[in-house]
Design an enzyme around this catalytic site. Structure first.
Site, PDB file in Angstrom:
ATOM      1  N   CYS A   1      24.064  17.534   4.989  1.00 55.70           N
ATOM      2  CA  CYS A   1      24.473  16.134   5.018  1.00 55.70           C
ATOM      3  C   CYS A   1      25.427  15.940   6.190  1.00 55.70           C
ATOM      4  CB  CYS A   1      25.157  15.771   3.703  1.00 55.70           C
ATOM      5  SG  CYS A   1      25.710  14.059   3.634  1.00 55.70           S
TER       6      CYS A   1
ATOM      7  N   HIS B   1      17.964  11.667  -1.086  1.00 50.41           N
ATOM      8  CA  HIS B   1      19.300  11.983  -0.564  1.00 50.41           C
ATOM      9  C   HIS B   1      20.032  10.702  -0.151  1.00 50.41           C
ATOM     10  CE1 HIS B   1      22.003  14.724   1.960  1.00 50.41           C
ATOM     11  NE2 HIS B   1      22.294  13.514   2.407  1.00 50.41           N
ATOM     12  N   GLU B   2      19.326   9.827   0.587  1.00 44.47           N
ATOM     13  CA  GLU B   2      19.967   8.602   1.091  1.00 44.47           C
ATOM     14  C   GLU B   2      20.259   7.614  -0.037  1.00 44.47           C
ATOM     15  OE1 GLU B   2      21.132   8.919   3.899  1.00 44.47           O
ATOM     16  OE2 GLU B   2      19.846  10.543   4.610  1.00 44.47           O
TER      17      GLU B   2
ATOM     18  N   HIS C   1      23.403   8.437  -1.761  1.00 47.44           N
ATOM     19  CA  HIS C   1      24.621   8.014  -1.062  1.00 47.44           C
ATOM     20  C   HIS C   1      25.060   6.622  -1.518  1.00 47.44           C
ATOM     21  CE1 HIS C   1      25.758  11.051   1.821  1.00 47.44           C
ATOM     22  NE2 HIS C   1      24.539  11.145   2.334  1.00 47.44           N
TER      23      HIS C   1
HETATM   24 NI    NI Z   1      23.911  12.779   3.477  1.00 46.80          NI
END
Ligand code: NI
Length: 186
Positions: A102, A144-145, A148
């Site tokens: 990341c 993953h995004e 966030h």
């Molecule tokens: Ni990330």
């Protein structure tokens, strides 16, 4: 356009629940300028995705792009895609563990379980509805995004922190570790 500094682990914006992008914001100069800066920043950091909270803007949007560069030569390519207010659903329960990194936890990699397929919905930069079926690496990046935007990092998803390490050391000592490849996700 500008290259923005990426918030690092410990910055509270990375742990906040991001706000939806409002209809009024879509197409505005301010939002389009943010999106342009996020694209520049992702490319400058050699990431494959970046979410707005990583550049200290707590809004629900991210960009993804997997290019055929040397660094990501083994990953499935994915064209530049801007997604506002994304939602993800998973057509199967199948998961796999893959190495992730990341941009907000520089240098680290770890094995993370993710769904192998994902259905991504949201709006594009102009507010047009998006509906994408993703598989493999792009499916991982989208998960993953999206995490966030909910204040979640890949570290939270790891089931065994023993695989967590710095890329240089992992590449030296772990047969399966990324070298120098993949997934500095975003
Ligand atoms: Ni990330």
């Amino acid at each position: 356009m500008a290259i923005l500094r990426v918030a690092q682990l410990g910055h509270p914006v990375l742990r906040a629940e991001a706000e939806p992008v409002s209809p009024e914001e879509i197409g505005s100069g301010e939002l389009n300028s943010l999106i342009g800066d996020m694209i520049d920043t992702m490319r400058d950091y050699a990431g494959v995705g970046i979410a707005a909270p990583q550049v200290r803007v707590s809004k629900r949007l991210f960009v993804i792009e997997v290019r055929g560069t040397d660094r990501y030569g083994n990953a499935e390519l994915f064209p530049l895609t801007v997604v506002l207010n994304p939602t993800l659903t998973f057509p199967t329960d199948e998961q796999s563990h893959d190495w992730e990194g990341c941009l907000s936890a520089e240098g680290l990699r770890g094995l993370v379980p993710r769904y192998t397929r994902a259905h991504l919905e949201g709006l594009d930069q102009d507010g047009v509805a998006l509906s994408l079926d993703l598989e493999g690496f792009p499916a991982i990046v989208a998960q993953h995004e999206t995490d966030h935007l909910d204040g979640r990092l890949y570290l939270d998803r790891m089931t065994d922190l023993k695989s967590l390490g710095f890329l240089d050391e992992l590449a030296r000592y772990h047969r399966s570790a990324p070298r120098p490849d993949p997934a500095e996700a975003g």
